[in-house]
Design an enzyme around this catalytic site. Structure first.
Site, short mmCIF file in Angstrom:
data_model
loop_
_atom_site.label_atom_id
_atom_site.label_comp_id
_atom_site.label_asym_id
_atom_site.label_seq_id
_atom_site.Cartn_x
_atom_site.Cartn_y
_atom_site.Cartn_z
N HIS A 196 -3.37 -4.88 -6.00
CA HIS A 196 -4.00 -3.68 -6.56
C HIS A 196 -3.22 -3.22 -7.80
O HIS A 196 -2.21 -3.81 -8.15
CB HIS A 196 -4.05 -2.58 -5.50
N SER A 219 -11.41 -3.22 -1.88
CA SER A 219 -10.43 -2.20 -2.26
C SER A 219 -10.15 -2.19 -3.76
O SER A 219 -9.66 -1.20 -4.29
CB SER A 219 -9.12 -2.41 -1.48
N ASP A 222 2.86 -4.84 -2.97
CA ASP A 222 1.45 -5.00 -3.32
C ASP A 222 1.38 -5.49 -4.76
O ASP A 222 1.62 -4.72 -5.70
CB ASP A 222 0.72 -3.66 -3.17
#
Ligand SMILES: *[C@@H]1O[C@H](CO)[C@@H](O)[C@H](O)[C@H]1NC(C)=O
Ligand SMILES: *[C@@H]1O[C@H](CO)[C@@H](O)[C@H](O)[C@H]1NC(C)=O
Ligand SMILES: *[C@@H]1O[C@H](CO)[C@@H](O)[C@H](O)[C@H]1NC(C)=O
Length: 456
Positions: free
Chosen positions: A436, A182, A433
């Site tokens: 990312h 990702s 998160d």
């Protein structure tokens, strides 16, 4: 790394015994974000089915309650004004003066510092349609914007601002692929947004189910960008929590043909993997299980992830070279490999303030795990390049570990979701998160370096 490596030649998997202190460091790294990593890395797409329940990985990690998100729109049909001309001219670095001093070594972008920069990003949360929902911090209401106004200044040279026009000129009649997990997708979408500020791409292909494979064409330039899902580069049967399969089954002696079979058509690839080696995995080679990471309860030899990561990276690069040599077209290729991108959890992943910083760090030592993962890639790239006449292949490390390590402020945190504090104010339990990167954000710098790498 380099700490007592003992090769098992028969199985060809390098294992390491770590000194106690380092083992603790790596253990902590793995423990704190593990529950979140499971979720973020295994269900990276807004459309993916959430797990029914996550395993309890530590006492205070509560069961995860996933929320439902829709798609991000796929068209990037709004444009920002083109950047000022001087930004484009300084990019290619091929002025006559530049050539006259060709004896000077190429710029080392790996080491430097973040300095304030008043220029706004080339795109924003509404002007670009290819931002995955979870990384669209602006649209989700992140209130501070200071994290957008920094640029990376290498120690001994300059990193030119990103020029979409220069990148697209290079990409004319070429095909560039992002391959990996990702974070590869995060970087690929950043590049698409940067380029979309100059020319509008058309999404010409998407995998029906989960958007794992996508391809865009910038028709003005006949330039193609694609994103391939391949979270370990080699072949994997992904774990399936809902079916009770907790481990990835990774096959070190088999390649992931979903991208490997497309190599012949590519002019450049950006590989980016790492985090998936931190989650539970059973590693196979030549028909045997050669190691297992995070395998309590299974009758397999426990292995750390450094050795199998190294093996997967080296074997993949060797296979790319082998196929290039066998390919009669000998189409020139650049294979860039993004080094490990650190996460920044300072607290529990489901509490406010998991990654609360609002500014880059001035200095921050890169952790043991990140250092080892980075070194594996840098060494593998050097070894692959030294591998005599590779028939038009060039490997390059996109060495972002240090610059990314200094950006605790660049992650979505709670703004992986829209309006995260709507329910209960700042004290609410909220998932974060810190792996990312917000878009726009520091990951755009990865692509500034990519531009210099491909044209170089
Ligand atoms: C985003 O960019 C678009 C196009 O340049 C502009 O109209 C819009 O005001 C910007 N939005 C924000 C929040 O900056
Ligand atoms: C368009 O780009 C592709 C690579 O993506 C290339 O194979 C093809 O030859 C290009 N077309 C023309 C007309 O140059
Ligand atoms: C585990 O593996 C070893 C060696 O293969 C074997 O001797 C032992 O019986 C196994 N134990 C279980 C519980 O399966």
């Amino acid at each position: 790394m380099g700490t007592n490596p003992s090769q098992n030649h028969h199985l060809q998997v390098t294992q390491f015994s770590l000194p106690k202190k380092q083992f603790v460091a790596y253990g902590l790294y793995a423990l704190i974000p593990l529950a979140l990593l499971h979720y973020l890395l295994f269900y990276p797409l807004a459309t993916a089915k959430p797990p029914v329940q996550l395993p309890q990985l530590q006492e205070d990690a509560p069961a995860f309650v996933p929320s439902q998100h829709g798609h991000a729109p796929v068209n990037a049909d709004e444009q920002l004004p083109p950047p000022s001309p001087h930004r484009q001219d300084e990019v290619l670095g091929n002025s006559p003066a530049g050539e006259a001093v060709s004896a000077s070594p190429p710029c080392d972008y790996a080491d430097g510092e973040w300095v304030p920069d008043a220029r706004p990003p080339l795109y924003n949360g509404t002007s670009c349609g290819t931002i995955k929902d979870g990384q669209n911090c602006m649209a989700h209401g992140r209130p501070d914007t200071g994290y957008l106004y920094w640029r990376w200044r290498p120690q001994r040279c300059d990193l030119p601002a990103f020029s979409p026009a220069a990148f697209l000129r290079w990409l004319r009649n070429r095909h560039l692929a992002f391959v990996g997990d990702s974070l590869a997708r995060n970087q690929g979408e950043s590049l698409l947004c940067l380029l979309s500020s100059h020319s509008t791409p058309e999404l010409v292909y998407r995998d029906g189910e989960e958007n794992k494979f996508r391809r865009w064409v910038f028709h003005e330039y006949n330039a193609t960008v694609s994103i391939f899902w391949s979270p370990l580069l080699v072949k994997v049967v992904e774990k399936a929590e809902h079916a009770g399969v907790r481990h990835n089954n990774v096959f070190l002696d088999a390649f992931d043909e979903r991208w490997m079979s497309q190599l012949g058509a590519l002019d450049a690839a950006v590989l980016s993997v790492g985090h998936w080696f931190l989650i539970p995995g059973i590693y196979h080679d030549a028909g045997n299980v050669v190691g297992c990471h995070d395998c309590a309860g299974l009758n397999h030899t426990e292995t750390d992830f450094f050795g199998v990561f190294k093996e997967a990276v080296h074997r993949t690069l060797a296979e790319v070279t082998r196929r290039q040599v066998a390919d009669t077209s000998k189409k020139k290729k650049v294979i860039a490999f993004t080094t490990f991108s650190p996460a920044h959890f300072q607290g529990d992943w489901d509490k406010t303030g998991a990654c609360p910083e609002k500014r880059p760090y001035k200095e921050k030592e890169v952790g043991y795990t990140e250092t080892a993962m980075r070194k594996t890639v840098v060494d593998a790239v050097a070894a692959a390049n030294a591998d005599a006449d590779a028939g038009g292949l060039r490997f390059a490390a996109l060495d972002v570990t240090k610059l990314a390590n200094l950006r605790p402020d660049g992650h979505p945190g709670p703004y992986m979701r829209n309006d995260p504090f709507a329910g209960g104010g700042e004290d609410a339990r909220v998932q974060n998160d810190c792996v990312h990167w917000c878009m726009p954000g520091p990951i755009d710098t990865f692509n500034e370096i990519l531009l210099q790498t491909v044209v170089g």
